[in-house]
Each structure stands twice: as structure tokens, then as C-alpha cells.
Design a protein around this motif. Structure first.
Motif, mmCIF file in Angstrom:
data_model
loop_
_atom_site.group_PDB
_atom_site.id
_atom_site.type_symbol
_atom_site.label_atom_id
_atom_site.label_comp_id
_atom_site.label_asym_id
_atom_site.label_seq_id
_atom_site.Cartn_x
_atom_site.Cartn_y
_atom_site.Cartn_z
ATOM 1 N N GLU A 74 0.824 -1.202 0.000
ATOM 2 C CA GLU A 74 0.000 0.000 0.000
ATOM 3 C C GLU A 74 0.861 1.256 0.000
ATOM 4 N N LYS A 77 2.110 1.760 -3.510
ATOM 5 C CA LYS A 77 1.041 2.273 -4.374
ATOM 6 C C LYS A 77 0.823 3.767 -4.149
ATOM 7 N N GLN A 78 0.849 4.190 -2.860
ATOM 8 C CA GLN A 78 0.639 5.595 -2.553
ATOM 9 C C GLN A 78 1.773 6.448 -3.100
ATOM 10 N N ARG A 79 2.994 5.949 -3.003
ATOM 11 C CA ARG A 79 4.124 6.691 -3.552
ATOM 12 C C ARG A 79 4.020 6.819 -5.065
ATOM 13 N N ALA A 80 3.576 5.748 -5.706
ATOM 14 C CA ALA A 80 3.406 5.801 -7.166
ATOM 15 C C ALA A 80 2.329 6.816 -7.554
ATOM 16 N N LYS A 81 1.223 6.856 -6.796
ATOM 17 C CA LYS A 81 0.171 7.830 -7.074
ATOM 18 C C LYS A 81 0.674 9.256 -6.883
ATOM 19 N N ASN A 82 1.502 9.464 -5.845
ATOM 20 C CA ASN A 82 2.036 10.804 -5.597
ATOM 21 C C ASN A 82 2.962 11.237 -6.721
ATOM 22 N N ARG A 83 3.766 10.291 -7.234
ATOM 23 C CA ARG A 83 4.649 10.634 -8.348
ATOM 24 C C ARG A 83 3.846 11.004 -9.585
ATOM 25 N N ILE A 84 2.770 10.270 -9.840
ATOM 26 C CA ILE A 84 1.937 10.576 -11.008
ATOM 27 C C ILE A 84 1.253 11.923 -10.847
ATOM 28 N N SER A 85 0.761 12.207 -9.634
ATOM 29 C CA SER A 85 0.075 13.481 -9.407
ATOM 30 C C SER A 85 1.039 14.653 -9.526
ATOM 31 N N ARG A 86 2.308 14.461 -9.121
ATOM 32 C CA ARG A 86 3.284 15.537 -9.270
ATOM 33 C C ARG A 86 3.633 15.770 -10.725
ATOM 34 N N LYS A 88 1.669 15.106 -13.351
ATOM 35 C CA LYS A 88 0.503 15.592 -14.090
ATOM 36 C C LYS A 88 0.094 16.957 -13.573
#
Length: 298
Positions: A74, A77-86, A88
Motif C-alpha cells: 500500500e 502504491k501511494q508513492r506511485a500515485k504521488n509521483r503521477i500526481s506531481r 501531471k
């Protein structure tokens, strides 16, 4: 003789049976089980087999099963989401900006030997991406405060504005004081394009300068009531500049603005009078630097 043998045999059988009935016999049977335990120890050793210079690698034991670390999964996954949000860009951004700058007006240069005004500004802005993530539209509202470069005071010196003035209905006005210290209100609409943290922009802007000129006006047949005459006209202009994204939420900006002033009106609603009523067109230019902080990203 034969008969005698039969009689003896019968007698022996009879005596044996009678004796067996009188004797109580208890039989005990013991069963023994012999258990033999054999321990087998297996020893795994690497096997090297050489055949015509071919060496097989050592044998190794690998785990077939593993325990899932749900917390680590988990977190990844959260780190990956943060990288994508940064990576985008957000659809909306809004923030606050503050800075300073210099301003020059063509009509002021004739009165103040061409000196430029120094000022500060504070503003709010909101932007939205359009068409592609690099292109955005920004709307902003700013308040500027410009310091004075000259001061005309009829009570302390003889200025070229000293004297009496008359309105259209023949009311007399006595000049008191005037300087170019003022507030400026401006709204802007800009188009920005972001390229490697640099965001050049161009836009249109509308501003209004709040100049104040003071006269003594008549009250009870005497000139003893001070009244302010202020500017109310909005001016159209354009802006050019660039922003640099220093950090994720901090932007540095450099901007040039130019406005066109058609005449310079200073009015008071109680008097039909305009001291600067001319048919001239003035140019107003300013250059400013600022720093913006992005309050929210959505």
C-alpha cells in the motif's frame, strides 16, 4: 483281555474329567510389541558434475511460498500515485502574489524631471489549463501602491497650480495640494505556456489610478471646506512577461505593462469642474517583479 482294556480306558477318562471340573484354572496371556525407530538424516550437498569441461551450477533451495507485506504494498502504491500526481499538472491553480516595481507616466515626467515611481503590489490569481497541460489561462486582480515623486502644496510653496478656479456655475475653488502618490487597481487576463519550469505569458489588463487633488470649496459664502477631486476612468493596456517555477508551489515573475490614458480626469460629484481637462493621450508604463505562492492545486 480286550474288554479289560476298554474298562480301564473309560475309568481313566472319567477320573480325569471329574478332576478337571474341580480345578479352577486362570490363564494369563502376555503380548509384547517390539517397536524399532529408525532415524533418517538427509544431507544436501552441492553436486558438481564434470563431463567434457561442462560444469553444472551448484544446486540451491528456493522458497516456493512468501508472505505478502500488505503495508509495504500500500505504501508503494501511494508513492506511485504521488509521483503521477506531481508529474501531471493540476486542472486549477490559485494563489497569492506580492512584489515591487517601477512606474513612469508621460504626464508626470514633465512635473517631476522624469523620475520614476517606486511601488509595491499584492494580488490574487487563479489559472486553468486549456487544450493541453502546458497551456493555461490566468485571471488576476492586483492592488498597487505608488509612492510620490513630487508634492505640490499651496500652503508651503508657490506652485504653478496655485490660485482660484471656477466651475461652470461660477463657484470658486482654491487650490490646496496635489501629488502623484496613489493606489492603482488592475485586473488581468493572461495566456501562459509552460516549458521546463519557465512560463512566458502575454495578456490584456485594465487599470484605474486613484489620484487625489484637493481644493478649498465654498461653504456659507466662505472657502473653508476641503474637497477631494479623484480620478475615475479605467484604462486599457497589455502585459508581457515570464514566470519561473522555483519550487513546486513558488513562482518568480517578471512583468512589463503599458496602459493608454486618454486625458486625465479628476472629478468631484458635487462640482462640475475638471482641472486637467485636455485632449491629450498619455502613456503609462511599469515593470515589476513578484513572487507567487500556490495556495491550492486541484
Amino acid at each position: 483281555m480286550f474288554l479289560r482294556k476298554i474298562i480301564l480306558f473309560l475309568a481313566f477318562v472319567t477320573i480325569s474329567l471329574s478332576y478337571a471340573q474341580k480345578r479352577k484354572k486362570v490363564d494369563t496371556v502376555y503380548v509384547y510389541e517390539n517397536i524399532t525407530v529408525y532415524d533418517t538424516v538427509y544431507l544436501i550437498k552441492p553436486v558438481q558434475f564434470k563431463h567434457k569441461d561442462v560444469v553444472f551450477p551448484d544446486m540451491e533451495i528456493r522458497e516456493k511460498f512468501f508472505v505478502r507485506n500488505i503495508y509495504k504494498e500500500e505504501l508503494d502504491k501511494q508513492r506511485a500515485k504521488n509521483r503521477i500526481s506531481r508529474q501531471k499538472p493540476p486542472l486549477f491553480e490559485y494563489g497569492i502574489e506580492g512584489g515591487m516595481g517601477l512606474k513612469s507616466s508621460s504626464w508626470v515626467q514633465e512635473l517631476s524631471s522624469g523620475r520614476q515611481q517606486f511601488g509595491e503590489h499584492l494580488g490574487l490569481w487563479i489559472s486553468r489549463t486549456v487544450f493541453n497541460p502546458q497551456l493555461s489561462v490566468m485571471f488576476s486582480a492586483h492592488l498597487y501602491h505608488w509612492n510620490s515623486t513630487f508634492d505640490l502644496d499651496a500652503n508651503t510653496e508657490d506652485t504653478y497650480l496655485n490660485g482660484f478656479y471656477f466651475t461652470k456655475d461660477n463657484q470658486s475653488l482654491l487650490f490646496q495640494r496635489f501629488n502623484n502618490k496613489h493606489f492603482e487597481y488592475a485586473v488581468q487576463l493572461k495566456l501562459l505556456y509552460e516549458w521546463k519550469n519557465i512560463r512566458p505569458f502575454a495578456g490584456v489588463t485594465v487599470n484605474r489610478n486613484s489620484y487625489t487633488l484637493q481644493f478649498m470649496t465654498p461653504e456659507n459664502m466662505e472657502l473653508d471646506k476641503p474637497e477631494d477631486f479623484k480620478s475615475y476612468r479605467a484604462n486599457l493596456g497589455f502585459s508581457l512577461g515570464a514566470q519561473y517555477r522555483l519550487y513546486r508551489r513558488i513562482l518568480l515573475s517578471l512583468e512589463y505593462q503599458q496602459h493608454t490614458l486618454k486625458n486625465l480626469f479628476l472629478k468631484n460629484s458635487s462640482f462640475d469642474f475638471d482641472i486637467f481637462k485636455t485632449n491629450n493621450t498619455f502613456a503609462e508604463r511599469k515593470i515589476s517583479v513578484g513572487i507567487s505562492y500556490i495556495i491550492s492545486r486541484r
